[in-house]
Design a protein around this motif. Structure first.
Motif, short mmCIF file in Angstrom:
data_model
loop_
_atom_site.label_atom_id
_atom_site.label_comp_id
_atom_site.label_asym_id
_atom_site.label_seq_id
_atom_site.Cartn_x
_atom_site.Cartn_y
_atom_site.Cartn_z
N ASP A 5 0.87 -1.17 0.00
CA ASP A 5 0.00 0.00 0.00
C ASP A 5 0.91 1.22 0.00
O ASP A 5 1.55 1.52 1.00
CB ASP A 5 -0.91 -0.01 1.23
N SER A 6 0.92 1.94 -1.12
CA SER A 6 1.89 3.02 -1.29
C SER A 6 1.46 4.34 -0.65
O SER A 6 2.22 5.32 -0.70
CB SER A 6 2.18 3.25 -2.78
N HIS A 7 0.27 4.37 -0.02
CA HIS A 7 -0.18 5.64 0.59
C HIS A 7 -1.33 5.37 1.53
O HIS A 7 -2.44 5.02 1.10
CB HIS A 7 -0.63 6.61 -0.51
N CYS A 8 -1.09 5.55 2.83
CA CYS A 8 -2.16 5.42 3.82
C CYS A 8 -1.84 6.30 5.02
O CYS A 8 -0.73 6.81 5.16
CB CYS A 8 -2.35 3.96 4.25
N HIS A 9 -2.85 6.47 5.89
CA HIS A 9 -2.71 7.34 7.05
C HIS A 9 -3.01 6.54 8.30
O HIS A 9 -4.10 6.62 8.87
CB HIS A 9 -3.66 8.54 6.90
N LEU A 10 -2.05 5.76 8.74
CA LEU A 10 -2.25 4.83 9.85
C LEU A 10 -2.45 5.53 11.19
O LEU A 10 -2.95 4.91 12.13
CB LEU A 10 -1.05 3.89 9.95
N SER A 16 -5.64 4.11 13.87
CA SER A 16 -4.61 4.18 14.90
C SER A 16 -4.93 3.35 16.13
O SER A 16 -4.02 2.83 16.78
CB SER A 16 -4.36 5.63 15.30
N SER A 17 -6.22 3.21 16.44
CA SER A 17 -6.61 2.49 17.65
C SER A 17 -6.71 0.98 17.45
O SER A 17 -6.92 0.24 18.42
CB SER A 17 -7.96 3.01 18.16
N ARG A 18 -6.52 0.53 16.21
CA ARG A 18 -6.68 -0.90 15.93
C ARG A 18 -5.58 -1.42 15.02
O ARG A 18 -5.81 -2.27 14.15
CB ARG A 18 -8.06 -1.18 15.34
N LEU A 19 -4.37 -0.93 15.23
CA LEU A 19 -3.26 -1.31 14.35
C LEU A 19 -2.98 -2.82 14.34
O LEU A 19 -2.71 -3.37 13.26
CB LEU A 19 -1.99 -0.54 14.71
N ASN A 25 -4.97 -8.01 9.06
CA ASN A 25 -5.73 -8.01 7.81
C ASN A 25 -4.81 -7.83 6.60
O ASN A 25 -5.03 -8.45 5.54
CB ASN A 25 -6.79 -6.91 7.82
N MET A 26 -3.78 -7.01 6.75
CA MET A 26 -2.79 -6.87 5.68
C MET A 26 -2.16 -8.22 5.36
O MET A 26 -2.08 -8.63 4.20
CB MET A 26 -1.69 -5.87 6.08
N ALA A 202 -6.13 5.17 2.90
CA ALA A 202 -6.89 4.82 4.10
C ALA A 202 -6.63 5.84 5.20
O ALA A 202 -5.52 6.35 5.31
CB ALA A 202 -6.49 3.42 4.57
N PRO A 203 -7.69 6.15 5.98
CA PRO A 203 -8.99 5.47 6.10
C PRO A 203 -10.07 5.97 5.15
O PRO A 203 -11.26 5.70 5.36
CB PRO A 203 -9.38 5.76 7.55
#
Length: 257
Positions: A5-10, A16-19, A25-26, A202-203
């Motif tokens: 995934d080349s672009h996400c906002h973890l 952030s609360s369910r990393l 899932n990844m 994401a998200p």
């Protein structure tokens, strides 16, 4: 073969609360790595912390073009942060004329600052452009931006060609799967195999069949599968192609084991 995934906002709400769940899932969907994107000084600290504590996550450094009052990085600060082993790109940066109106000289100045830092550091730019394609390409060309990606591509083939002519990559998000996106789908068919990337953002922007739900890196699989179908390729081929392209552009990222 696996995906990146080349672009996400973890660091954003919803992820952030369910990393641990997001990362599980990844793995289940063969998404081995993800690039966590900075949009502000605070978010840079957050995504870097996630990257430092998770081998399969990497980070960028930059300030998004959506808020004039955002605290800036100087060119020197960006270049210094770029030396961190887990920082692999400059951005998210660019121009946004959809959300921002009036005198946007501040936006141009911020963008140029990031272009200069990318050129000095050797890291690729992660470019956001919305309703601003002509000026985005003009500034990239005028300041001789050396490498990067137009992320979450929402333009047409003509704009894709302009970016490709500058040596940039084009990244497609879940928007490409939407019924009302024929121009984006045409661009996804047009972009050469050695310049195409996939992402979630994401998200946000969950692809069909997850549309309307919070997006997450695992769902890049659906975007990749849709792009493969558009291009008349197998999912395995598009996974291999986009992953190789990711490593070529973001060449500080080690290949997943």
């Amino acid at each position: 073969m696996y995906l990146v995934d080349s672009h996400c906002h973890l660091n954003f709400d919803g992820l952030s609360s369910r990393l641990p769940e997001v990362f599980a899932n990844m793995a289940e969907n063969q998404v081995r790595q993800a690039l966590a994107i900075s949009v502000s000084r605070q978010s840079f600290a957050e995504v870097l912390a996630i990257a430092e504590t998770n081998d399969h996550i990497f980070a960028t450094v930059g300030v998004h073009p959506d808020r004039e009052d955002a605290e800036e990085f100087t060119v020197e600060e960006l270049v210094r942060h770029a030396q961190h082993p887990k920082v692999v790109g400059i951005g998210e940066t660019g121009l946004d004329y959809h959300w921002c109106k009036g005198d946007l000289a501040w936006q141009h100045q911020r963008f140029v600052c990031h272009i200069l830092a990318a050129n000095q550091s050797g890291l690729p730019l992660v470019v956001h452009t919305r309703d601003a394609a002509a000026d985005t390409m003009r500034l990239l060309r005028g300041h001789q931006a050396h490498a990067g990606v137009i992320h979450c591509f929402t333009e047409n083939v003509e704009v894709a060609k302009a970016a490709l002519d500058l040596g940039f990559y084009i990244s497609f998000s879940g928007i490409v799967t939407f019924k009302n996106a024929p121009d984006i789908q045409a661009a996804a068919k047009y972009v050469p195999a050695d310049r195409i990337l996939v992402e979630t953002d994401a998200p946000f922007l969950a692809p069909v069949p997850k549309r309307g739900k919070p997006n997450e890196p695992a769902y890049v699989k659906y975007t990749a599968d849709f792009v493969a179908q558009l291009r008349g390729e197998t999912p395995e081929r598009i996974a291999e192609t986009t992953t190789e392209n990711f490593y070529r552009l973001f060449n500080k990222v080690p290949r997943a084991q």
